[in-house]
Write a protein that holds these residues in place. Structure first.
Motif, short mmCIF file in Angstrom:
data_model
loop_
_atom_site.label_atom_id
_atom_site.label_comp_id
_atom_site.label_asym_id
_atom_site.label_seq_id
_atom_site.Cartn_x
_atom_site.Cartn_y
_atom_site.Cartn_z
N TYR A 44 0.82 -1.21 0.00
CA TYR A 44 0.00 0.00 0.00
C TYR A 44 0.85 1.26 0.00
CZ TYR A 44 -3.08 3.66 1.74
OH TYR A 44 -3.75 4.84 1.89
N VAL A 45 1.87 1.28 0.88
CA VAL A 45 2.76 2.46 0.95
C VAL A 45 3.51 2.62 -0.37
CG1 VAL A 45 4.83 3.39 2.07
CG2 VAL A 45 2.97 2.49 3.45
N GLU A 48 1.19 4.19 -2.87
CA GLU A 48 0.95 5.59 -2.54
C GLU A 48 2.15 6.49 -2.85
OE1 GLU A 48 -1.85 7.27 -1.49
OE2 GLU A 48 -2.83 5.39 -2.00
N VAL A 49 3.35 5.95 -2.74
CA VAL A 49 4.55 6.74 -3.05
C VAL A 49 4.52 7.17 -4.51
CG1 VAL A 49 7.05 6.53 -3.38
CG2 VAL A 49 6.02 5.87 -1.23
N VAL A 58 4.22 12.59 0.72
CA VAL A 58 4.33 11.22 1.24
C VAL A 58 4.57 11.28 2.75
CG1 VAL A 58 5.70 9.11 1.22
CG2 VAL A 58 5.11 10.22 -0.93
N MET A 62 1.37 9.91 4.73
CA MET A 62 1.55 8.49 5.05
C MET A 62 2.17 8.26 6.43
SD MET A 62 0.30 7.07 2.43
CE MET A 62 0.75 5.41 2.83
N GLN A 63 2.28 9.29 7.24
CA GLN A 63 2.97 9.14 8.52
C GLN A 63 2.34 8.09 9.43
OE1 GLN A 63 3.78 12.77 10.58
NE2 GLN A 63 5.41 11.84 11.75
N VAL A 65 0.53 5.39 8.67
CA VAL A 65 0.71 4.07 8.07
C VAL A 65 2.18 3.66 8.11
CG1 VAL A 65 0.42 2.70 5.97
CG2 VAL A 65 -1.32 4.36 6.61
N THR A 66 3.06 4.60 7.79
CA THR A 66 4.49 4.30 7.80
C THR A 66 4.98 4.01 9.22
OG1 THR A 66 4.73 5.77 5.90
CG2 THR A 66 6.73 5.12 7.01
#
Length: 185
Positions: A44-45, A48-49, A58, A62-63, A65-66
């Motif tokens: 997923y990440v 999204e990137v 990003v 995405m913080q 999720v990351t």
């Protein structure tokens, strides 16, 4: 990177599953399932990137999720390392004198393979939480896949050394060098 990490974590989770006694062996299963969830988050990440316009988007978007991705990786690695070391220390305390040397070598092996990746995963998480916008964490994360690969190779090499001795490991893997009576596979 997510696929390499998952494969190596599955390998070590299988080892935990196979060495721990009945109620504790499920730690390996939980680690394997968590690694599968981590792989899904990595995919997923990764998608999204490519969708988000720049690195700042990003980092901002995405913080959570990351952070969860890095936390899961560190938790899986630490759990596997602790499980293997705990089991081997239990056996060492109950061990016979001739088995003690083997168990000492296995404890060293567990620390070499599980602990290094655990420490690196925790460092990635700390760097990401402290400095999410300067991408220093990403440099460490990029090297984490190589650490996982090296830990897998180290595990396989240690298993060969344990099973067949130093002579076979030093000779190499060519078919001409193998003793015809050895049962490698």
């Amino acid at each position: 990177m997510g696929l390499i990490t998952t494969l190596v974590q599955w390998f070590f989770a299988y080892r935990v599953w196979s060495i721990l006694p009945s109620p504790w062996r499920y730690v390996g299963l939980v680690c394997a399932l968590a690694a599968l969830a981590r792989l899904a988050m990595s995919i997923y990440v990764g998608i999204e990137v490519f969708v988000l316009p720049n690195a700042m988007a990003v980092a901002l978007g995405m913080q959570p999720v990351t952070t969860a991705l890095f936390m899961m990786g560190a938790l899986i690695d630490v759990t596997i390392a602790i499980s293997m070391v705990y089991f081997l220390i239990q056996k060492w305390e109950k061990g016979l004198s001739r088995v003690t040397r083997l168990i000492d070598r296995l404890i060293g092996f567990s620390i070499r393979t599980g602990l290094v990746t655990s420490i690196a995963a925790v460092v990635v998480l700390i760097l990401y939480r402290l400095m999410p916008f300067n991408l220093i964490y990403f440099a460490m994360y990029a090297s984490l896949a190589k650490l996982y690969s090296n830990s897998l190779l180290s595990a396989q090499c240690a298993e060969l050394l344990e099973r067949y001795g130093v002579e076979v490991a030093l000779r190499g893997s060519s078919a001409a060098n193998w003793n015809s009576s050895s049962n490698f596979f």
